[in-house]
Design an enzyme around this catalytic site. Structure first.
Site, PDB file in Angstrom:
ATOM      1  N   GLY A 147      37.215  64.257  72.333  1.00  0.00           N
ATOM      2  CA  GLY A 147      36.013  64.675  72.283  1.00  0.00           C
ATOM      3  C   GLY A 147      35.010  63.627  72.036  1.00  0.00           C
ATOM      4  O   GLY A 147      35.233  62.721  71.814  1.00  0.00           O
ATOM      5  N   THR A 148      33.953  64.112  72.395  1.00  0.00           N
ATOM      6  CA  THR A 148      32.560  63.128  72.734  1.00  0.00           C
ATOM      7  C   THR A 148      32.008  62.242  71.681  1.00  0.00           C
ATOM      8  O   THR A 148      31.733  61.405  71.543  1.00  0.00           O
ATOM      9  CB  THR A 148      31.668  63.764  73.684  1.00  0.00           C
ATOM     10  OG1 THR A 148      31.132  64.902  73.036  1.00  0.00           O
ATOM     11  CG2 THR A 148      32.104  64.310  75.226  1.00  0.00           C
ATOM     12  N   ASP A 149      32.120  63.182  70.409  1.00  0.00           N
ATOM     13  CA  ASP A 149      31.438  62.693  69.445  1.00  0.00           C
ATOM     14  C   ASP A 149      31.697  61.267  68.801  1.00  0.00           C
ATOM     15  O   ASP A 149      30.946  60.542  68.353  1.00  0.00           O
ATOM     16  CB  ASP A 149      31.412  63.453  68.129  1.00  0.00           C
ATOM     17  CG  ASP A 149      30.572  64.585  68.431  1.00  0.00           C
ATOM     18  OD1 ASP A 149      29.565  64.764  69.309  1.00  0.00           O
ATOM     19  OD2 ASP A 149      30.641  65.860  67.756  1.00  0.00           O
TER      20      ASP A 149
END
EC number: 3.5.1.1
Length: 416
Positions: A129-131
């Protein structure tokens, strides 16, 4: 889980010889789907509907199956300019998880799994996931000591199920950069938006762009476009024995300065059980000169808290920080990103054999290419039509190995 995150996963890669053709083998460890239709075990089925991710005409040999055990190989279509045929497989983690819920235990699990399969495969790609991808990339760069194989994290802003998703291109690019022989970059990297970035130099700077990451103080390692442009990277300790660390100290945190911050707030933040703090200061590492604020920092340093001075500005360094902080025992973070500073501090404090003095000293040393110690000339290699050509690229970050050896620029020739 928002719908804007691709699966978080680990993917391993192995290059091997079979008959007269070299192959690259990959295994994918999936954490979270990031797309609403996904259920555990369905990613492999979905991938086989994409012709650019699955070559249905490739015949899986007995040797392929044997080398991949207990995984099931998936053939990537052969790329004309690459040196290797890429084979990869997918293994999903259960439970699947949102990257916002990632913690140090998950980093340790990734490190242990890479260590477990390190001899079986020649590289790793992690779908994430990018976060919190930059935190994971930074942490793994320190936890994977003497890394001699590529570890590439990638993901997407829009999930694979969306028509305009960037997941497909990012995953394909990561597989190609890891396994197609364009360059051997044995580092923890992030591949996103056609660019390969050093993981511990990267920060997320956009919540909406398809190129959400930037490397403010180090040039891009590689760009995958019409041509493949490879910058002269700084390979680190490939000839030494690989070791994965799993111990991380959770008693660390970050404190961002703002005008009017009270001494009481600083004191509360620096209270036990805190052992390490990243202090995000103004400009080139500047801190208010009010004595009450300085006294609270001095008291924490006196108790053995390791305080690291990092700028709130993405570009630049804290080498010219105020003398007051240096005299208190605050460590200069130079041009470390906040993600790298925090995870490096956690990693070093997790090494219980190191004293506080040792941790402070090593925080100012370049361990994995995460900070600039001195400038050096960077050579770039531009891949075009099967040839790598060297060209001057100016100055960049420190290119020394931890033992002081000078690294070499890429001069590999590619043949189709």
């Amino acid at each position: 889980m928002t719908r804007k995150e691709l699966p978080q996963a680990g993917l391993t890669l192995m290059i091997y010889a079979h008959a007269c053709t070299l192959h690259t083998r990959l295994a994918c460890l999936l954490f979270h789907p990031g797309y609403d239709w996904h259920t555990l075990g369905s990613l492999q089925t979905k991938i086989k509907t994409y012709p650019t991710l699955y070559d249905k005409d490739y015949c899986i040999t007995t040797d392929d199956k044997h080398c991949f055990e207990p995984f099931q190989p998936i053939p990537l279509p052969f790329v004309r300019d690459s040196k290797h045929r890429v084979l990869y497989c997918i293994t999903e983690y259960d439970p699947l998880m949102d990257s916002c819920n990632m913690n140090m235990d998950d980093w340790a699990k990734l490190a242990r799994d890479i260590e477990k399969h390190y001899e079986q495969f020649d590289g790793f790609v992690i779908l994430h996931g990018t976060d919190t991808m930059c935190y994971t990339a930074s942490a793994l760069s320190f936890m994977l000591e003497n890394l001699g194989k590529p570890v590439i994290l990638t993901g997407a802003q829009l999930p694979l199920s969306e028509t305009r998703s960037d997941a497909h291109g990012n995953m394909l690019g990561a597989l190609l950069m890891a396994g197609s022989g364009y360059a051997h970059i044995p580092e923890v990297c992030i591949y996103f938006g056609h660019q390969l970035l050093r993981g511990n130099r990267t920060s997320k700077t956009s919540a909406t762009s398809f190129s959400p990451y930037s490397s403010p103080n180090l040039p891009t390692l590689a760009t995958l476009g019409m041509n493949v442009s490879i910058a002269g990277h700084h390979a680190r300790c490939r000839d030494l024995k690989f070791k994965a660390h799993s111990a991380m100290c959770p008693d660390v945190g970050t404190l961002t300065l703002f005008p009017g911050m009270t001494p009481q707030l600083v004191e509360t933040f620096l209270q036990p059980p805190l052992k390490g703090a990243v202090l995000q200061t103004y400009g080139a590492g500047h801190f208010p000169t009010q004595r009450p604020l300085l006294d609270k920092v001095a008291q924490a340093c006196g108790r053995g808290v390791v305080v690291v001075n990092c700028s709130q500005c993405p570009h630049g360094t804290t080498h010219t920080a105020s003398e007051e902080l240096c005299e208190l025992g605050v460590v200069s973070g130079a041009d470390l990103t906040v993600e790298a500073a925090l995870t490096k501090l956690s990693f070093l404090l997790g090494q219980t054999h190191l004293s506080v003095h040792d941790v402070r000293k090593r925080m100012e040393e370049d361990l994995r290419g995460e900070m600039t110690v001195e400038s050096c000339t960077l050579t770039a290699a531009v891949y075009s039509k099967g040839t790598v050509e060297s060209c001057s690229k100016g100055t960049a970050s420190n290119g020394l190995h931890p033992d002081g050896e000078q690294s070499n620029a890429i001069t590999t020739n590619h043949q189709s």
